[in-house]
Design a protein around this motif. Structure first.
Motif, PDB file in Angstrom:
ATOM      1  N   PRO A   1       9.677   0.694 -10.456  1.00  0.00           N
ATOM      2  CA  PRO A   1       8.882   1.267  -9.706  1.00  0.00           C
ATOM      3  C   PRO A   1       7.763   0.300  -9.369  1.00  0.00           C
ATOM      4  N   ILE A   2       7.098   0.493  -8.412  1.00  0.00           N
ATOM      5  CA  ILE A   2       6.602  -0.475  -7.371  1.00  0.00           C
ATOM      6  C   ILE A   2       5.491  -0.930  -8.775  1.00  0.00           C
ATOM      7  N   GLY A   3       4.744   0.325  -9.692  1.00  0.00           N
ATOM      8  CA  GLY A   3       3.586  -0.288 -10.056  1.00  0.00           C
ATOM      9  C   GLY A   3       3.931  -0.613 -11.098  1.00  0.00           C
ATOM     10  N   LEU A   4       4.843  -0.978 -11.878  1.00  0.00           N
ATOM     11  CA  LEU A   4       5.359  -1.607 -12.926  1.00  0.00           C
ATOM     12  C   LEU A   4       5.768  -3.228 -12.686  1.00  0.00           C
ATOM     13  N   ALA A   5       5.849  -3.807 -10.814  1.00  0.00           N
ATOM     14  CA  ALA A   5       6.415  -5.008 -11.154  1.00  0.00           C
ATOM     15  C   ALA A   5       4.500  -5.516 -10.417  1.00  0.00           C
ATOM     16  N   ARG A   6       3.238  -4.766 -10.314  1.00  0.00           N
ATOM     17  CA  ARG A   6       1.610  -5.662 -10.409  1.00  0.00           C
ATOM     18  C   ARG A   6       2.516  -6.862 -11.629  1.00  0.00           C
ATOM     19  N   ASP A   7       1.169  -7.296 -10.372  1.00  0.00           N
ATOM     20  CA  ASP A   7       0.791  -9.010 -10.931  1.00  0.00           C
ATOM     21  C   ASP A   7       2.451  -9.766 -11.644  1.00  0.00           C
ATOM     22  N   LYS A   8       3.045  -9.226 -11.280  1.00  0.00           N
ATOM     23  CA  LYS A   8       4.701 -10.375 -11.779  1.00  0.00           C
ATOM     24  C   LYS A   8       5.535 -11.167 -10.389  1.00  0.00           C
ATOM     25  N   ARG A   9       6.157 -11.569 -10.703  1.00  0.00           N
ATOM     26  CA  ARG A   9       6.895 -13.469  -9.777  1.00  0.00           C
ATOM     27  C   ARG A   9       8.072 -12.452  -9.777  1.00  0.00           C
ATOM     28  N   ILE A  10       7.855 -12.069  -8.720  1.00  0.00           N
ATOM     29  CA  ILE A  10       9.631 -11.210  -8.491  1.00  0.00           C
ATOM     30  C   ILE A  10       9.791 -12.585  -7.334  1.00  0.00           C
ATOM     31  N   VAL A  11      11.353 -12.794  -7.962  1.00  0.00           N
ATOM     32  CA  VAL A  11      12.474 -13.686  -6.712  1.00  0.00           C
ATOM     33  C   VAL A  11      13.326 -13.697  -6.176  1.00  0.00           C
ATOM     34  N   THR A  12      13.751 -13.484  -5.097  1.00  0.00           N
ATOM     35  CA  THR A  12      15.215 -12.485  -4.527  1.00  0.00           C
ATOM     36  C   THR A  12      15.758 -13.500  -3.959  1.00  0.00           C
ATOM     37  N   ILE A  13      16.967 -12.958  -3.283  1.00  0.00           N
ATOM     38  CA  ILE A  13      17.914 -13.924  -3.147  1.00  0.00           C
ATOM     39  C   ILE A  13      17.643 -14.941  -1.552  1.00  0.00           C
ATOM     40  N   GLU A  14      16.156 -14.640  -1.526  1.00  0.00           N
ATOM     41  CA  GLU A  14      16.225 -15.145   0.196  1.00  0.00           C
ATOM     42  C   GLU A  14      14.823 -16.167  -0.978  1.00  0.00           C
ATOM     43  N   GLY A  15      14.640 -16.386  -1.926  1.00  0.00           N
ATOM     44  CA  GLY A  15      14.013 -17.381  -2.601  1.00  0.00           C
ATOM     45  C   GLY A  15      14.464 -18.220  -3.749  1.00  0.00           C
ATOM     46  N   LEU A  16      15.704 -18.343  -3.626  1.00  0.00           N
ATOM     47  CA  LEU A  16      16.262 -19.513  -4.330  1.00  0.00           C
ATOM     48  C   LEU A  16      16.519 -20.821  -3.193  1.00  0.00           C
ATOM     49  N   GLY A  17      17.094 -20.166  -2.157  1.00  0.00           N
ATOM     50  CA  GLY A  17      17.220 -21.319  -1.834  1.00  0.00           C
ATOM     51  C   GLY A  17      17.278 -21.475   0.425  1.00  0.00           C
TER      52      GLY A  17
ATOM     53  N   ASP B   1      12.866  -0.307  -2.849  1.00  0.00           N
ATOM     54  CA  ASP B   1      12.630   0.156  -1.188  1.00  0.00           C
ATOM     55  C   ASP B   1      11.481  -1.120  -0.159  1.00  0.00           C
ATOM     56  N   VAL B   2      10.262  -0.892  -1.337  1.00  0.00           N
ATOM     57  CA  VAL B   2       9.389  -2.068  -1.338  1.00  0.00           C
ATOM     58  C   VAL B   2       9.293  -3.564  -0.245  1.00  0.00           C
ATOM     59  N   LEU B   3      11.099  -4.211  -1.122  1.00  0.00           N
ATOM     60  CA  LEU B   3      11.384  -5.031  -0.521  1.00  0.00           C
ATOM     61  C   LEU B   3      12.360  -4.925   0.434  1.00  0.00           C
ATOM     62  N   ARG B   4      12.857  -4.187   0.848  1.00  0.00           N
ATOM     63  CA  ARG B   4      13.637  -3.681   1.949  1.00  0.00           C
ATOM     64  C   ARG B   4      12.803  -3.084   3.003  1.00  0.00           C
ATOM     65  N   ASN B   5      11.871  -2.566   2.848  1.00  0.00           N
ATOM     66  CA  ASN B   5      11.642  -1.584   4.208  1.00  0.00           C
ATOM     67  C   ASN B   5      10.331  -2.279   4.065  1.00  0.00           C
ATOM     68  N   THR B   6       9.966  -2.918   3.480  1.00  0.00           N
ATOM     69  CA  THR B   6       8.257  -3.114   3.873  1.00  0.00           C
ATOM     70  C   THR B   6       7.570  -4.844   4.023  1.00  0.00           C
TER      71      THR B   6
ATOM     72  N   ASP C   1       0.690  -1.239   0.524  1.00  0.00           N
ATOM     73  CA  ASP C   1      -0.202   0.083   0.165  1.00  0.00           C
ATOM     74  C   ASP C   1       0.816   1.103  -0.065  1.00  0.00           C
ATOM     75  N   GLY C   2       1.110   2.463  -1.169  1.00  0.00           N
ATOM     76  CA  GLY C   2       1.693   3.290  -1.134  1.00  0.00           C
ATOM     77  C   GLY C   2       1.688   3.651  -2.227  1.00  0.00           C
ATOM     78  N   GLU C   3       2.625   4.550  -2.569  1.00  0.00           N
ATOM     79  CA  GLU C   3       3.159   5.152  -4.216  1.00  0.00           C
ATOM     80  C   GLU C   3       3.349   4.648  -4.959  1.00  0.00           C
ATOM     81  N   VAL C   4       2.675   4.268  -6.413  1.00  0.00           N
ATOM     82  CA  VAL C   4       3.875   3.130  -7.746  1.00  0.00           C
ATOM     83  C   VAL C   4       4.563   3.417  -7.491  1.00  0.00           C
ATOM     84  N   VAL C   5       5.343   4.924  -7.493  1.00  0.00           N
ATOM     85  CA  VAL C   5       6.471   5.433  -8.336  1.00  0.00           C
ATOM     86  C   VAL C   5       7.314   4.792  -7.158  1.00  0.00           C
ATOM     87  N   THR C   6       6.835   4.276  -5.728  1.00  0.00           N
ATOM     88  CA  THR C   6       8.131   3.156  -4.839  1.00  0.00           C
ATOM     89  C   THR C   6       9.216   2.089  -5.438  1.00  0.00           C
ATOM     90  N   PRO C   7      10.618   2.524  -5.508  1.00  0.00           N
ATOM     91  CA  PRO C   7      11.643   1.658  -6.133  1.00  0.00           C
ATOM     92  C   PRO C   7      11.390   0.090  -5.565  1.00  0.00           C
TER      93      PRO C   7
END
Length: 156
Positions: A62-78, A24-29, A15-21
């Motif tokens: 921007p988080i708005g462009l990540a909408r409905d995307k599958r995101i994998v971070t290093i935490e999700g690899l193993g 920032d969402v991954l780390r801070n939220t 929940d926030g601004e669509v331009v938030t990187p």
């Protein structure tokens, strides 16, 4: 605005601004701190994640462009009890570094080796062009990736 994203296989809402990187969402939220906040210009590779199967700098998305995307971070690899093949190769050859650039390198190399599992040493070196390390050479990382390629090639 509420934005639905899939991070490491889990549906999450921001929940926030669509331009938030995305970084920032991954780390801070979401408190997924593997992607590092270093250059904020997409130059260093420290914040690399996979977005719908493509390695991308999360500081530029921007988080708005990540909408409905599958995101994998290093935490999700193993996980601690089951590392990805590349993570295991890096551990086996003691190629782990300080942790600032390393997660981004793992993410970049993982995607590269999925696409080119029989890569040569020079191809592996070139694949790391977008990942900057200031504390050490890349040789152990390259050695581990090459060992994984050779191991996978011998199983074929």
């Amino acid at each position: 605005m509420s934005i639905l994203i899939n991070v490491n296989g889990e549906e999450r809402v921001f929940d926030g601004e669509v331009v938030t990187p995305l970084l920032d969402v991954l780390r801070n939220t979401l408190f997924l701190t593997g992607a590092k906040d270093v250059c904020r210009e997409g130059f260093c590779g420290a914040c690399m994640v996979h977005v719908d199967g493509v390695a991308m700098a999360s500081c530029l998305i921007p988080i708005g462009l990540a909408r409905d995307k599958r995101i994998v971070t290093i935490e999700g690899l193993g996980r601690d009890d089951h590392l990805s093949p590349l993570q295991q190769a890096l551990e086996d050859l003691d190629a782990v570094q300080c942790g600032m650039c390393f997660p981004g390198m793992v993410m970049s190399l993982t995607k590269f080796l999925e696409e080119k599992p029989a890569a040569t040493r020079n191809e592996i070196k070139r694949s790391l062009t977008g990942n900057v390390c200031r504390c050490t050479g890349y040789e152990r990382i390259i050695d581990a990736a090459l060992a994984l390629c050779q191991e996978q090639g011998s199983k074929s």
